[in-house]
Design an enzyme around this catalytic site. Structure first.
Site, mmCIF file in Angstrom:
data_model
loop_
_atom_site.group_PDB
_atom_site.id
_atom_site.type_symbol
_atom_site.label_atom_id
_atom_site.label_comp_id
_atom_site.label_asym_id
_atom_site.label_seq_id
_atom_site.Cartn_x
_atom_site.Cartn_y
_atom_site.Cartn_z
ATOM 1 N N CYS A 44 35.801 30.683 35.036
ATOM 2 C CA CYS A 44 35.146 30.925 33.929
ATOM 3 C C CYS A 44 35.960 31.662 33.031
ATOM 4 O O CYS A 44 37.216 31.605 32.994
ATOM 5 C CB CYS A 44 33.944 31.551 34.135
ATOM 6 N N SER A 45 35.512 32.719 32.183
ATOM 7 C CA SER A 45 36.435 33.438 31.348
ATOM 8 C C SER A 45 37.450 34.262 31.848
ATOM 9 O O SER A 45 38.171 35.241 31.206
ATOM 10 C CB SER A 45 35.671 34.192 30.423
#
Lengths: 234, 234
Positions: free
Chosen positions: B112-113
């Site tokens: 993800c981020s």
């Protein structure tokens, strides 16, 4: 109570979600559904004390509320599974708490072998349930009707299959309580567009030799659970 | 060191897996991969102190090791994403620790981020990476080449897409370090046979109005991250 996620979850009234934490539960069994549900809920992570609870995934989670402080009414009651579910089936304090809140919750739910704990509390009597593929004999030993589907709904009982099924379960529960658009927005936020690297996630689809290896490894745990289940039925 | 899961994971030599915990990370970003990897690893949940770390999923996780005590060599270094990744990109102690262990880890990875935090630490310079679908502008603002795939491998950098992609990522990493049979057995144990309730997990497949709603909601966070990223690049 206002909800900072209202644009996504379509409501400013969070649901009361109670999740039972017990030693050596599988973390993903509750983290999957909670990721789908948390923005729509006030979540109580319930345990006997507020001491961190070890999972079978190598880390500990901090409960947010003791059984004693839990409100009587929960919109959703969730029991995860895991290596610790055999002990949970035999834990009088946990079972008594489940009987109490299960009697009044709008939805009584489980993921993975959490269903065997619900069964031990008598909450699946005359209800159909699913569980982790290896745990079907345990439900059967309690006389509980099983259904081999990833998410099974029977009136207000909703159960998910093993571990990762909790994600499908969580989104399904969300769609039921908040509508499909809310569930679809959460699915997008969670980027739930699965691409499993192998065709190996269920005995129906994987190579039999792999199922045999896993079954042989997990069998002592299943046999122990069956014995516990038979003791409860008697 | 012996491993009680040897029959499943095919080795009695656990790998050293270090996972960075930071406030308001997304729990599933690390619980997904850890569920695939934990039986094959000695896991260090790393933070500045041993105080519980709040996730953006409504619960706290207990770190198992401080940065200061972490061995220099890790087989796998993993950075999860979440609402807190913007702050993590600007946290000098976290970034310094990542630079140190990232320089010697066999695999430098993110879900993800988390990729934006790796990027802020300079660990994606001249590497290709993926991230959550909404975070592509942030990698681009750091001049990092992106690939819109669920799991992206570029030499020893491996990245997963948003949130649930961590499960596909974890099984892919496991197959790489331990072989396909081990990964397939874990996929079976995790019953990873996904059946998403909707076709809604990616902007490529869901209704445009839903993507627009989520984008509008998440946009302030993305714009903030882009500004942080531009500041780093300068």
């Amino acid at each position: 109570m206002s909800n900072q996620y209202e644009a996504i979850v379509g409501s400013d009234q969070p649901l009361a979600l109670g999740i039972i934490l017990y030693p050596f539960m599988t973390a993903l069994d509750f983290v999957g559904p909670l990721t789908a549900l948390s923005m729509s809920c006030t979540t109580y992570l319930l345990s006997k004390t507020l001491d961190p609870v070890a999972t079978d995934t190598g880390f500990s989670v901090v409960p947010t509320m003791t059984y004693a402080d839990c409100p009587q009414h929960l919109d959703i009651l969730l029991v995860p599974g895991g290596f610790g579910s055999n002990a949970a089936m035999q834990d009088p304090e946990l079972i008594d708490f489940l009987k109490s809140r299960g009697a009044t919750a709008d939805y009584v739910t489980s993921v993975c072998s959490g269903s065997t704990v619900l069964g031990a509390a008598g909450l699946l009597k005359d209800y159909k349930s699913t569980t982790h593929w290896a745990y079907f004999p345990v439900l059967k030993a309690m006389g509980i009707e099983t259904a081999s589907e990833r998410v099974v709904t029977d009136r207000n009982r909703i159960s998910g299959g093993g571990v990762t099924a909790g994600i499908d379960f969580g989104l399904s529960v969300l769609a039921k309580v908040r509508g499909e658009d809310v569930a679809k927005r959460m699915q997008l936020i969670m980027e739930y567009d699965p691409q499993p690297p192998f065709q190996a996630g269920h005995p129906n689809s994987t190579e039999p030799r792999l199922t045999e290896q896993v079954t042989q490894w997990i069998n002592p745990l299943i046999q122990e659970a069956v014995t516990i289940a038979e003791g409860i039925q008697r």
